[in-house]
Design a protein around this motif. Structure first.
Motif, PDB file in Angstrom:
ATOM      1  N   ASP A  23       0.831  -1.196   0.000  1.00 61.85           N
ATOM      2  CA  ASP A  23       0.000   0.000   0.000  1.00 61.85           C
ATOM      3  C   ASP A  23       0.871   1.254   0.000  1.00 61.85           C
ATOM      4  OD1 ASP A  23      -2.597   1.348   0.240  1.00 61.85           O
ATOM      5  OD2 ASP A  23      -1.853   1.921   2.237  1.00 61.85           O
ATOM      6  N   GLY A  24       2.176   1.037   0.181  1.00 58.10           N
ATOM      7  CA  GLY A  24       3.087   2.161   0.240  1.00 58.10           C
ATOM      8  C   GLY A  24       3.472   2.504   1.682  1.00 58.10           C
ATOM      9  N   ASP A  25       4.601   3.164   1.831  1.00 64.06           N
ATOM     10  CA  ASP A  25       5.105   3.582   3.146  1.00 64.06           C
ATOM     11  C   ASP A  25       5.276   2.397   4.090  1.00 64.06           C
ATOM     12  OD1 ASP A  25       6.145   5.511   4.795  1.00 64.06           O
ATOM     13  OD2 ASP A  25       4.214   6.048   5.685  1.00 64.06           O
ATOM     14  N   GLY A  26       5.612   1.223   3.540  1.00 61.31           N
ATOM     15  CA  GLY A  26       5.909   0.043   4.356  1.00 61.31           C
ATOM     16  C   GLY A  26       4.725  -0.813   4.717  1.00 61.31           C
ATOM     17  N   LEU A  27       3.506  -0.388   4.394  1.00 59.71           N
ATOM     18  CA  LEU A  27       2.318  -1.167   4.744  1.00 59.71           C
ATOM     19  C   LEU A  27       2.025  -2.180   3.653  1.00 59.71           C
ATOM     20  CD1 LEU A  27      -0.146  -1.713   6.576  1.00 59.71           C
ATOM     21  CD2 LEU A  27      -1.365   0.059   5.281  1.00 59.71           C
ATOM     22  N   TRP A  39      -2.572  -7.678   7.785  1.00 57.35           N
ATOM     23  CA  TRP A  39      -1.715  -6.547   7.481  1.00 57.35           C
ATOM     24  C   TRP A  39      -0.352  -6.746   8.154  1.00 57.35           C
ATOM     25  CZ3 TRP A  39      -3.775  -3.304   4.060  1.00 57.35           C
ATOM     26  CH2 TRP A  39      -5.179  -3.167   3.987  1.00 57.35           C
ATOM     27  N   PHE A  40       0.696  -6.231   7.507  1.00 59.32           N
ATOM     28  CA  PHE A  40       1.986  -6.201   8.186  1.00 59.32           C
ATOM     29  C   PHE A  40       2.776  -4.986   7.728  1.00 59.32           C
ATOM     30  CE2 PHE A  40       2.891  -8.723   4.394  1.00 59.32           C
ATOM     31  CZ  PHE A  40       4.134  -8.268   3.976  1.00 59.32           C
ATOM     32  N   LEU A  41       3.659  -4.558   8.585  1.00 61.65           N
ATOM     33  CA  LEU A  41       4.517  -3.399   8.309  1.00 61.65           C
ATOM     34  C   LEU A  41       5.920  -3.902   8.038  1.00 61.65           C
ATOM     35  CD1 LEU A  41       4.987  -0.285   8.312  1.00 61.65           C
ATOM     36  CD2 LEU A  41       5.542  -0.501  10.754  1.00 61.65           C
ATOM     37  N   ARG A  42       6.463  -3.491   6.941  1.00 61.43           N
ATOM     38  CA  ARG A  42       7.839  -3.862   6.593  1.00 61.43           C
ATOM     39  C   ARG A  42       8.724  -2.622   6.783  1.00 61.43           C
ATOM     40  NH1 ARG A  42       8.424  -6.756   0.973  1.00 61.43           N
ATOM     41  NH2 ARG A  42       7.582  -8.511   2.221  1.00 61.43           N
ATOM     42  N   TYR A  43       9.751  -2.746   7.598  1.00 63.26           N
ATOM     43  CA  TYR A  43      10.657  -1.619   7.835  1.00 63.26           C
ATOM     44  C   TYR A  43      12.091  -2.126   7.968  1.00 63.26           C
ATOM     45  CZ  TYR A  43      10.480  -3.053  12.801  1.00 63.26           C
ATOM     46  OH  TYR A  43      10.560  -3.757  13.965  1.00 63.26           O
ATOM     47  N   THR A  44      13.004  -1.225   7.745  1.00 58.35           N
ATOM     48  CA  THR A  44      14.429  -1.555   7.852  1.00 58.35           C
ATOM     49  C   THR A  44      15.056  -0.711   8.950  1.00 58.35           C
ATOM     50  OG1 THR A  44      14.543  -2.076   5.483  1.00 58.35           O
ATOM     51  CG2 THR A  44      16.632  -1.627   6.624  1.00 58.35           C
ATOM     52  N   LEU A  45      15.796  -1.382   9.857  1.00 64.36           N
ATOM     53  CA  LEU A  45      16.455  -0.697  10.961  1.00 64.36           C
ATOM     54  C   LEU A  45      17.845  -1.280  11.140  1.00 64.36           C
ATOM     55  CD1 LEU A  45      16.011   1.384  13.305  1.00 64.36           C
ATOM     56  CD2 LEU A  45      15.402  -0.583  14.749  1.00 64.36           C
ATOM     57  N   PHE A  46      18.839  -0.381  11.115  1.00 66.19           N
ATOM     58  CA  PHE A  46      20.247  -0.792  11.257  1.00 66.19           C
ATOM     59  C   PHE A  46      20.632  -1.860  10.231  1.00 66.19           C
ATOM     60  CE2 PHE A  46      18.977   0.088  15.830  1.00 66.19           C
ATOM     61  CZ  PHE A  46      19.372   1.430  15.771  1.00 66.19           C
ATOM     62  N   GLY A  47      20.126  -1.688   9.011  1.00 71.04           N
ATOM     63  CA  GLY A  47      20.497  -2.578   7.915  1.00 71.04           C
ATOM     64  C   GLY A  47      19.742  -3.890   7.886  1.00 71.04           C
ATOM     65  N   ALA A  74       6.905   6.055  12.742  1.00 72.72           N
ATOM     66  CA  ALA A  74       7.452   7.176  13.516  1.00 72.72           C
ATOM     67  C   ALA A  74       8.404   6.661  14.589  1.00 72.72           C
ATOM     68  CB  ALA A  74       6.321   7.975  14.137  1.00 72.72           C
ATOM     69  N   VAL A  75       8.074   5.517  15.183  1.00 74.47           N
ATOM     70  CA  VAL A  75       8.953   4.909  16.197  1.00 74.47           C
ATOM     71  C   VAL A  75      10.279   4.499  15.565  1.00 74.47           C
ATOM     72  CG1 VAL A  75       9.230   2.914  17.726  1.00 74.47           C
ATOM     73  CG2 VAL A  75       7.039   4.140  17.659  1.00 74.47           C
ATOM     74  N   VAL A  76      10.198   3.922  14.350  1.00 75.45           N
ATOM     75  CA  VAL A  76      11.416   3.498  13.645  1.00 75.45           C
ATOM     76  C   VAL A  76      12.284   4.703  13.302  1.00 75.45           C
ATOM     77  CG1 VAL A  76      12.300   2.395  11.546  1.00 75.45           C
ATOM     78  CG2 VAL A  76      10.319   1.410  12.741  1.00 75.45           C
ATOM     79  N   ARG A  77      11.639   5.799  12.911  1.00 72.87           N
ATOM     80  CA  ARG A  77      12.408   6.998  12.584  1.00 72.87           C
ATOM     81  C   ARG A  77      13.157   7.549  13.792  1.00 72.87           C
ATOM     82  NH1 ARG A  77       7.856   7.963   9.219  1.00 72.87           N
ATOM     83  NH2 ARG A  77       6.841   9.292  10.792  1.00 72.87           N
ATOM     84  N   ASP A  78      12.665   7.223  14.988  1.00 76.10           N
ATOM     85  CA  ASP A  78      13.359   7.627  16.216  1.00 76.10           C
ATOM     86  C   ASP A  78      14.486   6.676  16.587  1.00 76.10           C
ATOM     87  OD1 ASP A  78      11.848   9.879  16.589  1.00 76.10           O
ATOM     88  OD2 ASP A  78      10.411   8.917  17.954  1.00 76.10           O
ATOM     89  N   GLY A  79      14.733   5.682  15.713  1.00 81.40           N
ATOM     90  CA  GLY A  79      15.833   4.754  15.952  1.00 81.40           C
ATOM     91  C   GLY A  79      15.481   3.580  16.847  1.00 81.40           C
ATOM     92  N   LYS A  80      14.167   3.325  17.056  1.00 77.56           N
ATOM     93  CA  LYS A  80      13.748   2.214  17.902  1.00 77.56           C
ATOM     94  C   LYS A  80      13.161   1.090  17.058  1.00 77.56           C
ATOM     95  CE  LYS A  80      12.481   5.292  21.736  1.00 77.56           C
ATOM     96  NZ  LYS A  80      11.372   5.742  22.597  1.00 77.56           N
ATOM     97  N   ASP A  81      13.327  -0.123  17.538  1.00 71.92           N
ATOM     98  CA  ASP A  81      12.741  -1.285  16.873  1.00 71.92           C
ATOM     99  C   ASP A  81      11.252  -1.314  17.216  1.00 71.92           C
ATOM    100  OD1 ASP A  81      11.816  -3.849  16.161  1.00 71.92           O
ATOM    101  OD2 ASP A  81      13.822  -4.688  16.360  1.00 71.92           O
TER     102      ASP A  81
END
Length: 398
Positions: A23-27, A39-47, A74-81
């Motif tokens: 759907d865009g933006d990781g959704l 539904w699931f959110l796909r995100y990348t953190l620390f590679g 928004a949580v991921v953008r703050d550097g948190k898993d």
């Protein structure tokens, strides 16, 4: 940078064939072969790439899924898993959902050692059980505020002031116990509730006591030989409190001395020593008469189990048409001592099991005035078994 345009629409979701759709933006929307979807959110953190479940479709709508995705991105953008952060929040929320009933029971268990008889009589817990838990017991302790407490105790705040005060005190202990467990509670809630409830109008009254002049007639009327009557006779003769009297065990009696364990003595806070009660000849006769009725070593057993209750003795007096209660015989004895003897104050107070003097004074005074109390209790026994109530000044050696 422009935000990616959403690719999915609510109308097409049910018709989608099995597969994964962005759907865009990781959704992402995942349609399974069995027709179910989530539904699931796909995100990348620390590679590293992560996939975080956001719920099933259609229970979670497209709009709700987008809102969840935005929150966790928004949580991921703050550097948190995001997955670990959600787990942490769930643990915290779960911890704060501890209901008051469970907290109260845990608080009671942790305090049993400091309560008389390990709290077996239930007096510590009963104000909560009767007046608080029926209304607030199933409520998460973190959600209880002063209004809840006020509404719960308002019906008895003035009419049963002492009970309400005890309930408030126990509730305050429970709130502090919850805080010690790491729960997010308002430690000022009980104080705020008191402010909302206002000053209690009820005036405390003393427990009705039989005038000492009338004690002999009542004592001599206790001639039925029942457990209740024998318990009342020994209660009067020894001037002890109801709890140790009702729980007297044959192992505690040695000749003319009854030794009450320190933990059974109310009013001797911090006491580490047992309390010796001198038994008059009349008291020894009562014990001898009651011994055949003993069960499991307890001199005054209850009808079905345990020991005779305080209520049983009170009801016995009530059936006699008396307003006085068993505890009042301590006052009868104290008045008799003051009006008919020259007993030193400390001897009279220790005879009632009261703590006399400050900690320093007690550390230097090692005597419990046993011999003087022995003579005093013998004279009390003679007074209440006599047919005459004539006042005679009795000298007790200093």
């Amino acid at each position: 940078m422009a935000r990616p345009k959403h690719k999915l629409s609510s109308a097409e979701l049910k018709a989608k064939p099995p597969g994964k759709y962005s759907d865009g933006d990781g959704l992402w929307f995942h349609k399974r072969p069995d027709g179910g979807a989530q539904w699931f959110l796909r995100y990348t953190l620390f590679g590293r790439r992560h996939e975080m479940g956001l719920g099933s479709f259609p229970a979670v709508s497209l709009k709700a899924a987008r809102q969840e995705a935005e929150k966790w991105q928004a949580v991921v953008r703050d550097g948190k898993d995001a997955i670990k952060e959600r787990e942490r929040q769930n643990r915290e929320a779960e911890r704060n959902l501890n209901i008051l009933a469970d907290i109260a029971k845990d608080a009671f268990e942790s305090r049993k050692a400091e309560l008389k008889g390990d709290g077996k009589a239930g007096r510590w817990f009963s104000p909560l059980e009767l007046h608080v838990l029926p209304k607030l017991g199933k409520m998460p302790v973190s959600q209880i505020d002063q209004r809840d407490i006020r509404d719960t105790l308002a019906p008895i705040w003035h009419t049963k002031a002492d009970t309400a005060r005890k309930a408030m005190n126990r509730l305050s202990i429970c709130m502090r116990h919850a805080a010690a467990l790491g729960l997010d509670v308002d430690l000022q809630a009980t104080d705020k509730a008191k402010a909302l409830l206002g000053k209690q109008r009820h005036t405390a009254t003393n427990i009705p006591a039989l005038p000492w002049q009338d004690v002999p007639a009542f004592y001599q009327s206790l001639d039925g030989g029942s457990v209740t009557e024998l318990a009342l006779r020994l209660l009067i003769l020894t001037a002890v409190r109801s709890f140790p009297l009702r729980n007297i065990h044959l192992d505690q009696i040695d000749g003319d001395i009854w030794t009450i364990p320190a933990e059974a003595m109310k009013g001797r806070k911090g006491a580490t020593s047992d309390f010796r009660v001198p038994l008059s000849q009349e008291a020894q006769k009562v014990i001898a008469e009651a011994t055949p009725l003993a069960r499991n070593g307890f001199l005054f057993p209850g009808v079905r189990k345990g020991v005779v209750s305080d209520m049983t003795m009170s009801k016995f007096m009530e059936r006699r048409g008396m307003a006085e209660r068993p505890h009042g015989f301590r006052s009868s004895f104290r008045d008799w001592v003051a009006e008919t003897t020259n007993t030193p104050h400390d001897v009279a107070e220790i005879a009632l099991g009261h703590t006399v003097g400050g900690a320093v004074e007690r550390s230097y005074r090692r005597t419990d005035f046993l011999e003087q109390r022995r003579k005093l209790m013998e004279r009390w026994a003679l007074a209440i078994t006599s047919q005459s109530t004539h006042v005679v000044k009795l000298e007790v050696p200093r």
